[in-house]
Design an enzyme around this catalytic site. Structure first.
Site, PDB file in Angstrom:
ATOM      1  N   ASP A   1      28.312   8.092  39.372  1.00 21.47           N
ATOM      2  CA  ASP A   1      27.052   7.973  40.129  1.00 21.47           C
ATOM      3  C   ASP A   1      26.309   6.684  39.791  1.00 21.47           C
ATOM      4  O   ASP A   1      25.878   5.941  40.681  1.00 21.47           O
ATOM      5  CB  ASP A   1      26.153   9.222  39.995  1.00 21.47           C
ATOM      6  CG  ASP A   1      25.730   9.594  38.581  1.00 21.47           C
ATOM      7  OD1 ASP A   1      26.236   8.999  37.600  1.00 21.47           O
ATOM      8  OD2 ASP A   1      24.872  10.504  38.452  1.00 21.47           O
TER       9      ASP A   1
ATOM     10  N   ASP B   1      22.694  14.912  39.309  1.00 21.63           N
ATOM     11  CA  ASP B   1      22.239  16.264  38.974  1.00 21.63           C
ATOM     12  C   ASP B   1      21.011  16.636  39.804  1.00 21.63           C
ATOM     13  O   ASP B   1      20.940  17.710  40.407  1.00 21.63           O
ATOM     14  CB  ASP B   1      21.887  16.353  37.491  1.00 21.63           C
ATOM     15  CG  ASP B   1      23.019  15.900  36.593  1.00 21.63           C
ATOM     16  OD1 ASP B   1      24.151  15.753  37.093  1.00 21.63           O
ATOM     17  OD2 ASP B   1      22.770  15.689  35.390  1.00 21.63           O
TER      18      ASP B   1
END
Ligand code: GLA
Length: 337
Positions: A23, A151
């Site tokens: 990410d 997340d």
């Protein structure tokens, strides 16, 4: 006696099916929000403090609404509350109770769920992507870990029955239906995951070093990274490149209901996280080996940052009698308002 109304917010944890440590390198990941989550119920108050008690964690949070440095706040879990307060600058205080069904500190994003639920009860009212970014900044300020967005984004934009194909370069999220007749099972390694702050920062720095030499890792080929002299930095970059490709192939395999291929890609992802990115542990490796040797298990891998915590497995229904069988669920939301 306060007459303000009760506010309740819920935010889910997440499990990442594939695409770890991509990410923050502008790569791809395929997590899903899960049906384990954190609920906060309480009321706005006319005191300049955000006060929360937790049914699952010791102590209580007592955070001044003008808090500046969340790391000065105790107990530890209250820092995540403080991180959100420091980002959101609420005009009023709040008094509430926190409960969670997420196993804490296991790599299922209990902190992201807490951050998003806090933001919602304190009145955050913007787009989902902005909610996720606020949670990410709060997490970074509270923990000192330079985490990526996965997340908080999974918790913010979860879709029932779907995994989420995330592209961290464009910011796009594409829901991918999870085939019926498959279980996603999360099993704890028994090793508590201290989100190794320095090891995580070190991995992120290595990816940035690689990108400074060869350009954005999303755009380069495996041949190009041969130009990186440092063998450690080269291995870190190779993980990111191959993991991005596995995420693409995994999404295609899910769409084709090809669970054998999806499972193989998970095992390859684990090997890359173990050998190239070096974020696995012997306990995680042993658990993955045991699970993939179980009939009816298509694949398994560590999930999240690594350094302990949980393994995720893709299985035929009901074949594992351990861990948590989780379903893809909806994202963070107010429950009554
Ligand atoms: C942690 C971080 C995420 C991501 C994962 C690894 O969960 O918070 O941003 O980097 O590790 O994929």
């Amino acid at each position: 006696m306060s007459t303000t109304r009760t506010i309740t917010a819920f935010a889910p944890g997440r499990v990442n099916l594939i695409g770890d440590h991509t990410d923050y390198a502008g790569g791809l990941a395929l997590p899903m929000a899960i049906d384990l989550g954190t609920t906060i119920r309480g009321r706005a108050i006319d005191e300049p403090v955000v006060r929360m008690r937790s049914a699952d964690q010791p102590g209580s949070a007592e955070v001044p609404i003008d808090v500046d440095d969340p790391t000065t706040v105790a107990p530890d879990w209250a820092r995540y509350v403080a991180g959100v307060v420091a980002e959101l600058h609420p005009a009023r205080g709040f008094d509430g109770d926190v409960t969670t069904t997420i196993p804490i500190g296991s790599g299922l994003s209990s902190s992201a769920a807490l951050e998003l639920a806090v933001a919602l009860v304190l009145g955050f009212d913007g787009p989902r992507q902005a909610l996720a970014r606020l949670g990410q900044r709060a997490e970074q300020r509270a923990s000192g870990v330079p985490c990526g967005l996965m997340d908080q984004l999974a918790s913010a934009v979860g879709v029932e029955d779907h995994a989420l194909l995330m592209d961290f370069r464009t910011g796009s999220v594409e829901p991918v239906p999870l085939p019926s007749g498959v279980d996603v099972v999360v099993v704890h390694s028994g090793q508590h995951r201290a989100l190794a702050t320095s090891a995580y920062a070190d991995r992120r720095a290595a990816c940035e070093q690689a990108a400074a030499i060869v350009g954005p890792l999303r755009d380069v080929t495996l041949d190009a990274i041969a130009a990186i002299d440092d063998p450690v930095v080269r291995r870190r970059a190779r993980h990111v490149l191959t993991e991005n490709q596995r995420v693409r192939e995994f999404a295609a395999a899910l769409a084709a209901n090809d669970l054998a291929t999806a499972g193989r890609l998970m095992v390859e992802s684990h090997a890359s996280l173990r050998d190239e990115f070096e974020v696995s542990t012997p306990a995680l490796d042993a658990l993955v080996d045991r699970l993939v040797a179980t009939p009816g298990v298509h694949g398994a891998r560590l999930t999240g940052a690594g350094f302990g915590g949980c393994v995720v497995a893709l299985t035929d229904p009901g074949v594992l009698d351990e861990g948590w069988t989780v379903r893809p669920s909806g994202g963070a939301r107010l429950l009554d308002h």
